[in-house]
Scaffold this motif. Structure first.
Motif, short mmCIF file in Angstrom:
data_model
loop_
_atom_site.label_atom_id
_atom_site.label_comp_id
_atom_site.label_asym_id
_atom_site.label_seq_id
_atom_site.Cartn_x
_atom_site.Cartn_y
_atom_site.Cartn_z
N LYS A 1 88.01 -1.78 2.31
CA LYS A 1 88.41 -2.59 1.29
C LYS A 1 87.40 -3.71 0.84
O LYS A 1 87.73 -4.29 -0.45
N ASP A 2 86.42 -3.93 1.44
CA ASP A 2 85.51 -4.83 1.00
C ASP A 2 84.60 -4.41 -0.05
O ASP A 2 83.43 -3.75 0.52
N ILE A 3 84.76 -4.53 -1.24
CA ILE A 3 84.07 -3.85 -2.33
C ILE A 3 83.32 -5.22 -3.00
O ILE A 3 83.68 -6.28 -3.18
N ILE A 4 81.92 -5.01 -2.77
CA ILE A 4 81.07 -6.17 -2.99
C ILE A 4 80.73 -6.02 -4.61
O ILE A 4 80.87 -7.25 -5.33
N CYS A 5 80.49 -4.95 -5.19
CA CYS A 5 80.37 -4.84 -6.66
C CYS A 5 80.32 -3.46 -7.04
O CYS A 5 80.65 -2.43 -5.83
N ARG A 6 80.03 -3.05 -8.21
CA ARG A 6 79.85 -1.72 -8.54
C ARG A 6 78.89 -1.34 -9.37
O ARG A 6 78.05 -2.39 -9.98
N THR A 7 78.00 -0.20 -9.03
CA THR A 7 76.76 0.23 -9.74
C THR A 7 77.03 0.45 -11.11
O THR A 7 78.29 0.30 -11.93
N ILE A 8 75.99 0.69 -11.82
CA ILE A 8 75.98 0.63 -13.26
C ILE A 8 76.67 2.03 -13.69
O ILE A 8 77.52 2.03 -14.76
N ASN A 9 77.07 2.92 -12.84
CA ASN A 9 77.91 4.01 -12.84
C ASN A 9 79.20 3.85 -12.44
O ASN A 9 80.03 4.79 -12.62
N GLY A 10 79.45 2.58 -11.97
CA GLY A 10 81.07 2.20 -11.54
C GLY A 10 81.27 2.63 -10.20
O GLY A 10 82.38 2.60 -9.64
N LYS A 11 80.13 3.12 -9.31
CA LYS A 11 80.47 3.47 -7.96
C LYS A 11 80.57 2.23 -7.15
O LYS A 11 79.81 1.25 -7.43
N PRO A 12 81.67 2.12 -6.52
CA PRO A 12 81.71 0.82 -5.54
C PRO A 12 80.81 0.71 -4.67
O PRO A 12 80.36 1.92 -3.85
N VAL A 13 80.09 -0.44 -4.30
CA VAL A 13 79.12 -0.89 -3.14
C VAL A 13 79.89 -1.30 -2.25
O VAL A 13 80.42 -2.73 -2.42
N LYS A 14 80.19 -1.06 -0.90
CA LYS A 14 80.76 -1.70 0.04
C LYS A 14 80.21 -1.46 1.31
O LYS A 14 79.56 -0.28 1.55
N PRO A 15 80.29 -2.18 2.41
CA PRO A 15 79.89 -1.61 3.85
C PRO A 15 80.68 -0.47 4.14
O PRO A 15 81.56 -0.16 3.80
N LYS A 16 79.94 0.37 5.04
CA LYS A 16 80.54 1.71 5.66
C LYS A 16 80.66 1.53 7.15
O LYS A 16 81.25 2.42 7.85
N THR A 17 79.97 0.31 7.83
CA THR A 17 80.43 0.33 9.28
C THR A 17 80.80 -0.76 9.63
O THR A 17 80.50 -2.20 8.89
N LEU A 18 81.07 -1.10 11.08
CA LEU A 18 81.17 -2.42 11.41
C LEU A 18 80.13 -3.36 11.55
O LEU A 18 80.37 -4.64 11.00
N GLY A 19 78.94 -3.08 11.48
CA GLY A 19 77.87 -3.68 11.67
C GLY A 19 77.53 -4.21 10.30
O GLY A 19 77.15 -5.20 10.11
N GLN A 20 77.69 -3.22 9.30
CA GLN A 20 77.33 -3.65 7.94
C GLN A 20 78.44 -4.67 7.42
O GLN A 20 78.14 -5.50 6.74
N LYS A 21 79.55 -4.36 7.76
CA LYS A 21 80.66 -5.44 7.42
C LYS A 21 80.56 -6.92 8.00
O LYS A 21 80.56 -7.88 7.36
N GLN A 22 79.77 -7.13 9.30
CA GLN A 22 79.26 -8.15 9.87
C GLN A 22 78.32 -8.95 8.99
O GLN A 22 78.34 -10.09 8.81
N TYR A 23 77.29 -8.06 8.70
CA TYR A 23 76.05 -8.42 7.89
C TYR A 23 76.71 -9.14 6.61
O TYR A 23 76.36 -10.24 6.15
#
Length: 338
Positions: A98-120
């Motif tokens: 659910k945590d979408i940080i932003c979207r790339t120039i092509n519209g692809k969502p950038v978001k964490p994919k693991t619990l470690g990345q989410k904590q980061y």
């Protein structure tokens, strides 16, 4: 141990995405959880021991939900869903998504994919200085870059400053052609790549011309005070203690600092102390500084990268144990000789 079976409905438009090419994802779940999975006519039958069937059902249900949200299911998603199925955090993969940080120039969502990345990512939002430490492929730099660009777009900072030490990765490249910028650009290429992918080349060049986005080697930071900026120091394991102290004392009001590094990939001369290692020891008790340790389970590149990282970790661990035994035996022998 009782054997049971259960059936899950698969929406036809998501079947190929969640089952994988030639049912490769189903086969992986079967091998890992020791169940039998049969996909037919928009339904999936799972047969096996009760506990394993429940885990397989949870994994597959999570994959279907991820697919419904527009995600292209990759092998990394399957691997991580399987690893979470052995914990009580199996449904957190949907919370992370659910945590979408932003979207790339092509519209692809950038978001964490693991619990470690989410904590980061959460620590970057909360703290003024965050150290993201972990092996290659854990998204340390990319996620930091995404957070920086989003903060810039939201007006939270006035500029983005990206820096890294200009040091060769174990090679002597000699004199490089061109002006000073041409000489340092090869060292900063990974930062440019992330900028272009998320922001787009035109937007980057437009802001760079105004001085709002700066990509520079670490040596350029000396003597500056960086106010209202989002500052990222990449490849921090290659800094000296003096360079790290110099960088951290550049922080001004309204700034946020992310320091990324991989302690296992130092390119410093033999015997040199890493500024990252020393900073971790010196700054660990300061409240507004956070240290986020990512591991091989947070690798989101090709699954082979995760295996390579694990293999190197195991080798280094065995080597350290062996070295300690040799030192212990040598020490006892010297004692006896005395």
């Amino acid at each position: 141990m009782s054997v049971i079976e259960t059936i899950i409905d698969i929406p036809i438009e998501h079947e190929k995405n969640v089952c994988g090419q030639f049912d490769s994802y189903l086969k992986k779940i079967e091998r890992t959880l020791h169940v039998t999975m049969i996909a037919r006519d928009g339904a999936l039958k799972i047969i096996g021991p009760e506990q394993m069937v429940q885990r397989a059902k949870s994994v597959f249900s999570n994959l279907i939900e991820l697919s419904k949200r527009g995600n292209v299911i990759a092998e990394q998603n399957v691997d991580y869903a399987l690893s979470l199925s052995f914990t009580e955090s199996d449904n957190q993969i949907l919370e992370i998504d659910k945590d979408i940080i932003c979207r790339t120039i092509n519209g692809k969502p950038v978001k964490p994919k693991t619990l470690g990345q989410k904590q980061y990512v959460d620590q970057i939002r909360k703290k003024m200085v965050v150290f993201g430490i972990g092996p290659a492929g854990t998204g340390k730099t990319y996620l930091a870059m995404a957070m920086a660009i989003q903060a810039f777009k939201n007006g939270e900072v006035n500029r983005i400053i990206l820096t890294r030490p200009a040091i060769e990765a174990g090679e002597k490249l000699g004199f490089l052609p061109g002006d000073l910028q041409s000489k340092i650009d090869p060292y900063l290429r990974p930062l440019y790549d992330a900028l272009y992918q998320i922001m787009g080349a035109e937007s980057y060049l437009h802001n760079a011309e105004k001085g709002l986005i700066e990509v520079a080697p670490l040596a350029y930071m000396r003597g500056r005070t960086l106010d209202n900026a989002f500052i990222i120091l990449d490849e921090a394991q290659n800094t000296t203690p003096a360079q790290m102290k110099m960088f951290l004392t550049r922080i001004g009001f309204g700034s946020k600092v992310i320091v990324t590094g991989d302690q296992t990939q130092k390119d410093l001369p033999a015997g040199a102390v890493s500024g990252l290692d020393m900073a971790m020891r010196i700054l660990k008790k300061i409240d507004d500084i956070s240290f986020c340790q990512l591991t091989s389970s947070d690798v989101v590149r090709h699954p082979l990268v995760q295996k390579i990282v694990q293999a190197y970790d195991e080798f280094e661990s065995k080597k350290k144990t062996s070295d300690r035994k040799v030192k212990s035996v040598t020490g006892r022998k010297a004692h006896y000789d005395d």
